[in-house]
Design a protein around this motif. Structure first.
Motif, PDB file in Angstrom:
ATOM      1  N   PHE A   3       0.828  -1.211   0.000  1.00  0.00           N
ATOM      2  CA  PHE A   3       0.000   0.000   0.000  1.00  0.00           C
ATOM      3  C   PHE A   3       0.861   1.259   0.000  1.00  0.00           C
ATOM      4  N   GLU A   4       1.950   1.259   0.757  1.00  0.00           N
ATOM      5  CA  GLU A   4       2.792   2.440   0.862  1.00  0.00           C
ATOM      6  C   GLU A   4       3.436   2.824  -0.466  1.00  0.00           C
ATOM      7  N   CYS A   5       3.627   1.877  -1.340  1.00  0.00           N
ATOM      8  CA  CYS A   5       4.299   2.174  -2.610  1.00  0.00           C
ATOM      9  C   CYS A   5       3.594   3.278  -3.398  1.00  0.00           C
ATOM     10  N   GLU A   6       2.276   3.264  -3.396  1.00  0.00           N
ATOM     11  CA  GLU A   6       1.524   4.238  -4.180  1.00  0.00           C
ATOM     12  C   GLU A   6       1.680   5.663  -3.669  1.00  0.00           C
ATOM     13  N   ILE A   7       2.055   5.833  -2.406  1.00  0.00           N
ATOM     14  CA  ILE A   7       2.219   7.180  -1.848  1.00  0.00           C
ATOM     15  C   ILE A   7       3.691   7.479  -1.571  1.00  0.00           C
ATOM     16  N   CYS A   8       4.577   6.722  -2.200  1.00  0.00           N
ATOM     17  CA  CYS A   8       6.011   6.904  -2.001  1.00  0.00           C
ATOM     18  C   CYS A   8       6.599   7.777  -3.116  1.00  0.00           C
ATOM     19  N   GLU A   9       7.553   8.608  -2.757  1.00  0.00           N
ATOM     20  CA  GLU A   9       8.205   9.496  -3.721  1.00  0.00           C
ATOM     21  C   GLU A   9       8.915   8.724  -4.836  1.00  0.00           C
ATOM     22  N   TYR A  10       9.365   7.514  -4.557  1.00  0.00           N
ATOM     23  CA  TYR A  10      10.157   6.741  -5.509  1.00  0.00           C
ATOM     24  C   TYR A  10       9.315   5.804  -6.378  1.00  0.00           C
ATOM     25  N   PHE A  11       8.010   5.797  -6.193  1.00  0.00           N
ATOM     26  CA  PHE A  11       7.113   4.925  -6.949  1.00  0.00           C
ATOM     27  C   PHE A  11       6.898   5.490  -8.350  1.00  0.00           C
ATOM     28  N   ASN A  12       7.004   4.634  -9.354  1.00  0.00           N
ATOM     29  CA  ASN A  12       6.775   5.026 -10.744  1.00  0.00           C
ATOM     30  C   ASN A  12       5.721   4.138 -11.373  1.00  0.00           C
ATOM     31  N   GLU A  13       4.829   4.749 -12.106  1.00  0.00           N
ATOM     32  CA  GLU A  13       3.835   3.995 -12.868  1.00  0.00           C
ATOM     33  C   GLU A  13       4.008   4.380 -14.328  1.00  0.00           C
ATOM     34  N   ASP A  14       4.263   3.396 -15.156  1.00  0.00           N
ATOM     35  CA  ASP A  14       4.427   3.622 -16.585  1.00  0.00           C
ATOM     36  C   ASP A  14       3.473   2.677 -17.296  1.00  0.00           C
ATOM     37  N   TYR A  15       3.404   2.777 -18.600  1.00  0.00           N
ATOM     38  CA  TYR A  15       2.510   1.913 -19.368  1.00  0.00           C
ATOM     39  C   TYR A  15       3.267   1.245 -20.501  1.00  0.00           C
ATOM     40  N   ILE A  16       2.930  -0.020 -20.741  1.00  0.00           N
ATOM     41  CA  ILE A  16       3.497  -0.794 -21.834  1.00  0.00           C
ATOM     42  C   ILE A  16       2.393  -0.986 -22.864  1.00  0.00           C
ATOM     43  N   PHE A  17       2.713  -0.718 -24.124  1.00  0.00           N
ATOM     44  CA  PHE A  17       1.734  -0.879 -25.195  1.00  0.00           C
ATOM     45  C   PHE A  17       1.880  -2.266 -25.803  1.00  0.00           C
ATOM     46  N   ASP A  18       0.763  -2.998 -25.875  1.00  0.00           N
ATOM     47  CA  ASP A  18       0.740  -4.329 -26.479  1.00  0.00           C
ATOM     48  C   ASP A  18       0.246  -4.184 -27.917  1.00  0.00           C
ATOM     49  N   ASN A  19       1.127  -4.415 -28.883  1.00  0.00           N
ATOM     50  CA  ASN A  19       0.774  -4.252 -30.300  1.00  0.00           C
ATOM     51  C   ASN A  19      -0.312  -5.214 -30.747  1.00  0.00           C
ATOM     52  N   GLU A  20      -0.356  -6.410 -30.177  1.00  0.00           N
ATOM     53  CA  GLU A  20      -1.347  -7.406 -30.595  1.00  0.00           C
ATOM     54  C   GLU A  20      -2.765  -7.016 -30.194  1.00  0.00           C
ATOM     55  N   THR A  21      -2.935  -6.542 -28.959  1.00  0.00           N
ATOM     56  CA  THR A  21      -4.275  -6.206 -28.483  1.00  0.00           C
ATOM     57  C   THR A  21      -4.614  -4.726 -28.661  1.00  0.00           C
ATOM     58  N   GLY A  22      -3.571  -3.885 -28.797  1.00  0.00           N
ATOM     59  CA  GLY A  22      -3.803  -2.452 -28.916  1.00  0.00           C
ATOM     60  C   GLY A  22      -4.104  -1.796 -27.581  1.00  0.00           C
ATOM     61  N   ASP A  23      -3.805  -2.490 -26.478  1.00  0.00           N
ATOM     62  CA  ASP A  23      -4.073  -1.967 -25.141  1.00  0.00           C
ATOM     63  C   ASP A  23      -2.781  -1.566 -24.446  1.00  0.00           C
ATOM     64  N   GLU A  24      -2.928  -0.724 -23.448  1.00  0.00           N
ATOM     65  CA  GLU A  24      -1.806  -0.344 -22.605  1.00  0.00           C
ATOM     66  C   GLU A  24      -1.973  -1.011 -21.247  1.00  0.00           C
ATOM     67  N   PHE A  25      -0.857  -1.475 -20.686  1.00  0.00           N
ATOM     68  CA  PHE A  25      -0.881  -2.129 -19.390  1.00  0.00           C
ATOM     69  C   PHE A  25       0.065  -1.400 -18.451  1.00  0.00           C
ATOM     70  N   PRO A  26      -0.349  -1.232 -17.176  1.00  0.00           N
ATOM     71  CA  PRO A  26       0.515  -0.513 -16.235  1.00  0.00           C
ATOM     72  C   PRO A  26       1.757  -1.321 -15.867  1.00  0.00           C
ATOM     73  N   LEU A  27       2.852  -0.620 -15.661  1.00  0.00           N
ATOM     74  CA  LEU A  27       4.107  -1.206 -15.224  1.00  0.00           C
ATOM     75  C   LEU A  27       4.586  -0.385 -14.034  1.00  0.00           C
TER      76      LEU A  27
END
Length: 104
Positions: A3-27
């Protein structure tokens, strides 16, 4: 993810694009390379709480244009919607001259 990760200064959320489905997934990752904490509930020695900046959704000039549907069907606009948006957003495409008097 702890839970603490989401409110931490060092937490990063990025997105990966899947060419097959055309969707983005969080990383999720940690800037302190302490990624094993993202998958557990144990305490992280690098945790530093911070208050995230609240995202404010803003309309573009194209979003307000009455001719937007024509531009979408002609391929004259680029979709700029991101994960936190509640509506679709568009801007004038690269190398496209807006015929309706709008410019970004």
């Amino acid at each position: 993810m702890a839970f603490e990760c989401e409110i931490c200064e060092y937490f990063n959320e990025d997105y990966i694009f899947d060419n097959e489905t055309g969707d983005e997934f969080p990383l999720f990752s940690c800037d302190k390379w302490h990624n094993d904490e993202l998958n557990s509930d144990c305490e992280c020695p690098y945790f530093k709480k911070y208050k995230p900046i609240k995202y404010v959704e803003r309309d573009t000039k194209c979003d307000k244009c009455q001719k937007l549907n024509d531009c979408i069907s002609n391929g004259n606009v680029l979709r700029t919607t991101i994960g936190e948006d509640t509506r679709e957003h568009y801007i004038v495409g690269i190398g496209v001259r807006c015929e309706h008097g709008l410019s970004e």
